[in-house]
Design a protein around this motif. Structure first.
Motif, short mmCIF file in Angstrom:
data_model
loop_
_atom_site.label_atom_id
_atom_site.label_comp_id
_atom_site.label_asym_id
_atom_site.label_seq_id
_atom_site.Cartn_x
_atom_site.Cartn_y
_atom_site.Cartn_z
N ALA A 92 0.83 -1.20 0.00
CA ALA A 92 0.00 0.00 0.00
C ALA A 92 0.87 1.25 0.00
O ALA A 92 1.98 1.25 0.54
CB ALA A 92 -0.90 -0.01 1.23
N SER A 93 0.36 2.30 -0.61
CA SER A 93 1.03 3.60 -0.64
C SER A 93 0.04 4.66 -0.19
O SER A 93 -1.09 4.70 -0.67
CB SER A 93 1.51 3.92 -2.05
N PHE A 94 0.49 5.51 0.72
CA PHE A 94 -0.35 6.60 1.21
C PHE A 94 0.41 7.91 1.07
O PHE A 94 1.61 7.96 1.30
CB PHE A 94 -0.75 6.36 2.67
N TYR A 95 -0.30 8.95 0.71
CA TYR A 95 0.29 10.26 0.47
C TYR A 95 -0.42 11.30 1.34
O TYR A 95 -1.63 11.23 1.54
CB TYR A 95 0.11 10.68 -0.99
N VAL A 96 0.36 12.27 1.84
CA VAL A 96 -0.23 13.42 2.53
C VAL A 96 -0.33 14.52 1.49
O VAL A 96 0.68 14.96 0.93
CB VAL A 96 0.63 13.88 3.72
N VAL A 97 -1.55 14.93 1.20
CA VAL A 97 -1.78 15.95 0.18
C VAL A 97 -2.54 17.13 0.77
O VAL A 97 -3.26 17.00 1.76
CB VAL A 97 -2.54 15.40 -1.04
N GLN A 98 -2.35 18.28 0.14
CA GLN A 98 -3.06 19.48 0.56
C GLN A 98 -3.88 19.99 -0.61
O GLN A 98 -3.36 20.13 -1.73
CB GLN A 98 -2.08 20.55 1.02
N ASP A 99 -5.14 20.29 -0.36
CA ASP A 99 -6.00 20.89 -1.36
C ASP A 99 -5.58 22.35 -1.49
O ASP A 99 -5.58 23.08 -0.49
CB ASP A 99 -7.46 20.78 -0.93
N SER A 100 -5.21 22.77 -2.67
CA SER A 100 -4.69 24.13 -2.84
C SER A 100 -5.75 25.20 -2.65
O SER A 100 -5.43 26.36 -2.35
CB SER A 100 -4.01 24.29 -4.20
N ALA A 101 -7.02 24.86 -2.77
CA ALA A 101 -8.08 25.84 -2.56
C ALA A 101 -8.42 26.01 -1.08
O ALA A 101 -8.51 27.13 -0.58
CB ALA A 101 -9.33 25.44 -3.34
N THR A 102 -8.58 24.90 -0.37
CA THR A 102 -9.00 24.96 1.03
C THR A 102 -7.83 24.93 2.00
O THR A 102 -8.00 25.20 3.18
CB THR A 102 -9.93 23.78 1.37
N LYS A 103 -6.65 24.52 1.51
CA LYS A 103 -5.44 24.36 2.33
C LYS A 103 -5.57 23.25 3.36
O LYS A 103 -4.78 23.13 4.27
CB LYS A 103 -5.04 25.67 3.04
N LYS A 104 -6.56 22.38 3.19
CA LYS A 104 -6.77 21.27 4.11
C LYS A 104 -5.92 20.07 3.67
O LYS A 104 -5.87 19.72 2.50
CB LYS A 104 -8.24 20.86 4.13
N CYS A 105 -5.25 19.44 4.64
CA CYS A 105 -4.43 18.26 4.37
C CYS A 105 -5.23 16.99 4.64
O CYS A 105 -5.99 16.92 5.60
CB CYS A 105 -3.18 18.26 5.24
N THR A 106 -5.03 16.00 3.78
CA THR A 106 -5.67 14.71 3.95
C THR A 106 -4.71 13.61 3.53
O THR A 106 -3.70 13.87 2.89
CB THR A 106 -6.95 14.59 3.08
N VAL A 107 -5.07 12.38 3.89
CA VAL A 107 -4.30 11.21 3.49
C VAL A 107 -5.08 10.52 2.37
O VAL A 107 -6.28 10.28 2.50
CB VAL A 107 -4.09 10.24 4.67
N VAL A 108 -4.38 10.23 1.28
CA VAL A 108 -5.01 9.53 0.16
C VAL A 108 -4.19 8.29 -0.18
O VAL A 108 -3.00 8.23 0.11
CB VAL A 108 -5.16 10.44 -1.07
N ASP A 109 -4.84 7.32 -0.81
CA ASP A 109 -4.13 6.08 -1.14
C ASP A 109 -3.74 5.98 -2.61
O ASP A 109 -3.26 4.94 -3.06
CB ASP A 109 -4.94 4.86 -0.72
N THR A 110 -3.95 7.05 -3.36
CA THR A 110 -3.48 7.11 -4.74
C THR A 110 -2.73 8.42 -4.94
O THR A 110 -3.10 9.44 -4.37
CB THR A 110 -4.64 7.04 -5.75
N LYS A 111 -1.71 8.37 -5.76
CA LYS A 111 -0.92 9.57 -6.02
C LYS A 111 -1.80 10.58 -6.75
O LYS A 111 -2.45 10.25 -7.73
CB LYS A 111 0.31 9.23 -6.87
N PRO A 112 -1.85 11.81 -6.25
CA PRO A 112 -2.72 12.80 -6.89
C PRO A 112 -2.27 13.12 -8.32
O PRO A 112 -1.07 13.24 -8.58
CB PRO A 112 -2.61 14.03 -5.99
N THR A 113 -3.24 13.24 -9.20
CA THR A 113 -2.95 13.56 -10.59
C THR A 113 -3.52 14.90 -11.00
O THR A 113 -3.27 15.36 -12.11
CB THR A 113 -3.50 12.47 -11.53
N VAL A 114 -4.28 15.52 -10.12
CA VAL A 114 -4.87 16.82 -10.42
C VAL A 114 -4.01 17.92 -9.81
O VAL A 114 -3.33 17.70 -8.80
CB VAL A 114 -6.32 16.93 -9.90
N THR A 115 -4.04 19.08 -10.38
CA THR A 115 -3.20 20.18 -9.91
C THR A 115 -3.74 20.84 -8.65
O THR A 115 -3.05 21.63 -8.03
CB THR A 115 -3.02 21.24 -11.00
N THR A 116 -4.95 20.50 -8.24
CA THR A 116 -5.52 21.10 -7.04
C THR A 116 -5.09 20.39 -5.77
O THR A 116 -5.33 20.89 -4.68
CB THR A 116 -7.06 21.13 -7.11
N SER A 117 -4.46 19.23 -5.90
CA SER A 117 -3.93 18.50 -4.74
C SER A 117 -2.43 18.40 -4.89
O SER A 117 -1.92 17.96 -5.91
CB SER A 117 -4.53 17.10 -4.65
#
Length: 76
Positions: A22-47
């Motif tokens: 398994a792979s987990f990433y800490v990402v931040q939403d660039s609009a809300t600045k909220k951080c979350t953990v996701v299990d897929t590498k983000p492919t959109v520019t907003t994360s």
């Protein structure tokens, strides 16, 4: 024949195991600045991956613990 089958099974298990990791990433939403953990590498520019050096975590618990130490994820 049993040795061939055993060798094949060992080879199949050895090559499949890394794919199941398994792979987990800490990402931040660039609009809300909220951080979350996701299990897929983000492919959109907003994360954006915000873990140090783009670190990939092997467990969700490890990634959730890391959120607390990442400065851009701190709540003000």
């Amino acid at each position: 024949m049993n040795m061939k089958l055993l060798a094949f099974a060992a080879l199949a298990a050895a090559t499949a195991t890394p794919a199941l990791a398994a792979s987990f990433y800490v990402v931040q939403d660039s609009a809300t600045k909220k951080c979350t953990v996701v299990d897929t590498k983000p492919t959109v520019t907003t994360s954006v991956i915000v873990s140090p050096d783009g670190k990939v975590y092997t467990t969700k618990d490890e990634a959730e613990a890391a959120i607390k130490t990442i400065s851009v994820c701190e709540t003000k």
